[in-house]
Design an enzyme around this catalytic site. Structure first.
Site, mmCIF file in Angstrom:
data_model
loop_
_atom_site.group_PDB
_atom_site.id
_atom_site.type_symbol
_atom_site.label_atom_id
_atom_site.label_comp_id
_atom_site.label_asym_id
_atom_site.label_seq_id
_atom_site.Cartn_x
_atom_site.Cartn_y
_atom_site.Cartn_z
ATOM 1 N N ASP A 156 -2.972 -13.006 -20.450
ATOM 2 C CA ASP A 156 -3.272 -13.612 -21.751
ATOM 3 C C ASP A 156 -4.598 -14.355 -21.645
ATOM 4 O O ASP A 156 -4.871 -15.044 -20.663
ATOM 5 C CB ASP A 156 -2.144 -14.568 -22.160
ATOM 6 N N ILE A 157 -5.419 -14.220 -22.680
ATOM 7 C CA ILE A 157 -6.752 -14.840 -22.682
ATOM 8 C C ILE A 157 -6.658 -16.365 -22.782
ATOM 9 O O ILE A 157 -7.599 -17.077 -22.422
ATOM 10 C CB ILE A 157 -7.597 -14.247 -23.843
ATOM 11 N N ASN A 168 7.312 -13.250 -30.080
ATOM 12 C CA ASN A 168 7.171 -13.943 -31.362
ATOM 13 C C ASN A 168 7.232 -12.920 -32.488
ATOM 14 O O ASN A 168 6.661 -11.829 -32.369
ATOM 15 C CB ASN A 168 5.839 -14.694 -31.410
ATOM 16 N N GLU A 218 0.752 -13.801 -33.825
ATOM 17 C CA GLU A 218 -0.671 -13.715 -34.207
ATOM 18 C C GLU A 218 -1.189 -12.284 -34.163
ATOM 19 O O GLU A 218 -2.047 -11.910 -34.953
ATOM 20 C CB GLU A 218 -1.518 -14.573 -33.261
ATOM 21 N N VAL A 219 -0.687 -11.507 -33.205
ATOM 22 C CA VAL A 219 -1.148 -10.121 -33.053
ATOM 23 C C VAL A 219 0.020 -9.204 -33.425
ATOM 24 O O VAL A 219 1.074 -9.241 -32.781
ATOM 25 C CB VAL A 219 -1.630 -9.847 -31.614
ATOM 26 N N HIS A 245 4.705 -7.185 -28.418
ATOM 27 C CA HIS A 245 4.410 -7.535 -27.028
ATOM 28 C C HIS A 245 5.411 -8.553 -26.523
ATOM 29 O O HIS A 245 5.957 -9.345 -27.292
ATOM 30 C CB HIS A 245 2.987 -8.077 -26.868
ATOM 31 N N HIS A 304 5.624 -11.773 -23.935
ATOM 32 C CA HIS A 304 4.902 -12.736 -23.090
ATOM 33 C C HIS A 304 5.759 -12.962 -21.843
ATOM 34 O O HIS A 304 6.939 -13.330 -21.970
ATOM 35 C CB HIS A 304 4.761 -14.087 -23.785
HETATM 36 P P1 AMP Z 1 1.475 -13.789 -30.406
HETATM 37 O O1 AMP Z 1 1.172 -15.133 -31.010
HETATM 38 O O2 AMP Z 1 2.850 -13.669 -29.873
HETATM 39 O O3 AMP Z 1 1.093 -12.672 -31.350
HETATM 40 O O4 AMP Z 1 0.562 -13.694 -29.126
HETATM 41 C C1 AMP Z 1 -0.719 -13.145 -29.117
HETATM 42 C C2 AMP Z 1 -1.312 -13.496 -27.788
HETATM 43 O O5 AMP Z 1 -2.450 -12.693 -27.579
HETATM 44 C C3 AMP Z 1 -1.778 -14.964 -27.687
HETATM 45 O O6 AMP Z 1 -1.081 -15.606 -26.612
HETATM 46 C C4 AMP Z 1 -3.270 -14.835 -27.399
HETATM 47 O O7 AMP Z 1 -3.746 -15.818 -26.510
HETATM 48 C C5 AMP Z 1 -3.370 -13.431 -26.829
HETATM 49 N N1 AMP Z 1 -4.663 -12.792 -26.968
HETATM 50 C C6 AMP Z 1 -5.443 -12.736 -28.066
HETATM 51 N N2 AMP Z 1 -6.560 -12.028 -27.814
HETATM 52 C C7 AMP Z 1 -6.474 -11.620 -26.528
HETATM 53 C C8 AMP Z 1 -7.322 -10.851 -25.655
HETATM 54 N N3 AMP Z 1 -8.494 -10.341 -26.084
HETATM 55 N N4 AMP Z 1 -6.923 -10.641 -24.389
HETATM 56 C C9 AMP Z 1 -5.763 -11.153 -23.947
HETATM 57 N N5 AMP Z 1 -4.918 -11.871 -24.704
HETATM 58 C C10 AMP Z 1 -5.272 -12.112 -25.973
#
Ligand code: AMP
Length: 115
Positions: free
Chosen positions: A29-30, A86, A94-95, A99, A101
């Site tokens: 994770d970034i 999530n 957010e994405v 996925h 975590h």
């Molecule tokens: P969620 O809130 O469950 O959708 O988690 C999305 C996750 O993606 C967050 O923990 C972000 O920090 C992570 N994230 C966003 N952009 C990137 C990226 N380019 N590389 C790795 N992780 C990312």
């Protein structure tokens, strides 16, 4: 339009990849929330947990296999770790590409605030 994670799968944007098979990719994770914070992602754009279908079962099995192998290789399996998905607004997603975590590397405390 492809998701952020599909762009990582397709090497259009960089990521620190720790595991990859035909159906699954995993990368750091970034914005890590623990000493180990790895995202396990299917190579199919399933937006949320709500969208999983029976036909996706091979992806889900591969994701759990990935968790087992990654946590063993990163030496957190024995001490333990947490796996979170999530979903939508209340889940804080957010994405919108399914996925898991993997969080570990320290004692993580209670799961959520009771407030
Ligand atoms: P969620 O809130 O469950 O959708 O988690 C999305 C996750 O993606 C967050 O923990 C972000 O920090 C992570 N994230 C966003 N952009 C990137 C990226 N380019 N590389 C790795 N992780 C990312």
């Amino acid at each position: 339009m492809s998701t952020l994670f599909t762009k990582i799968i397709n090497r259009e944007i960089p990521a620190s990849i720790v595991y990859e098979t035909e159906k699954v990719i995993a990368f750091n994770d970034i914005n890590p929330q623990a000493p180990v914070h790895v995202l396990v992602v299917p190579k199919k754009e399933i937006p949320t947990l709500n969208d999983i279908e029976t036909i996706d079962c091979e992806y889900l099995m591969e994701m759990y296999k990935a968790i087992k192998e990654i946590t063993r290789d990163l030496k957190i399996a024995e001490d333990g770790y947490r796996v979170i998905t999530n979903c939508n607004t209340h889940g804080g997603q957010e994405v919108f590409h399914l996925h898991f975590h993997i969080l570990g590397g320290k004692a993580l405390g209670s799961m959520v605030s009771s407030k």
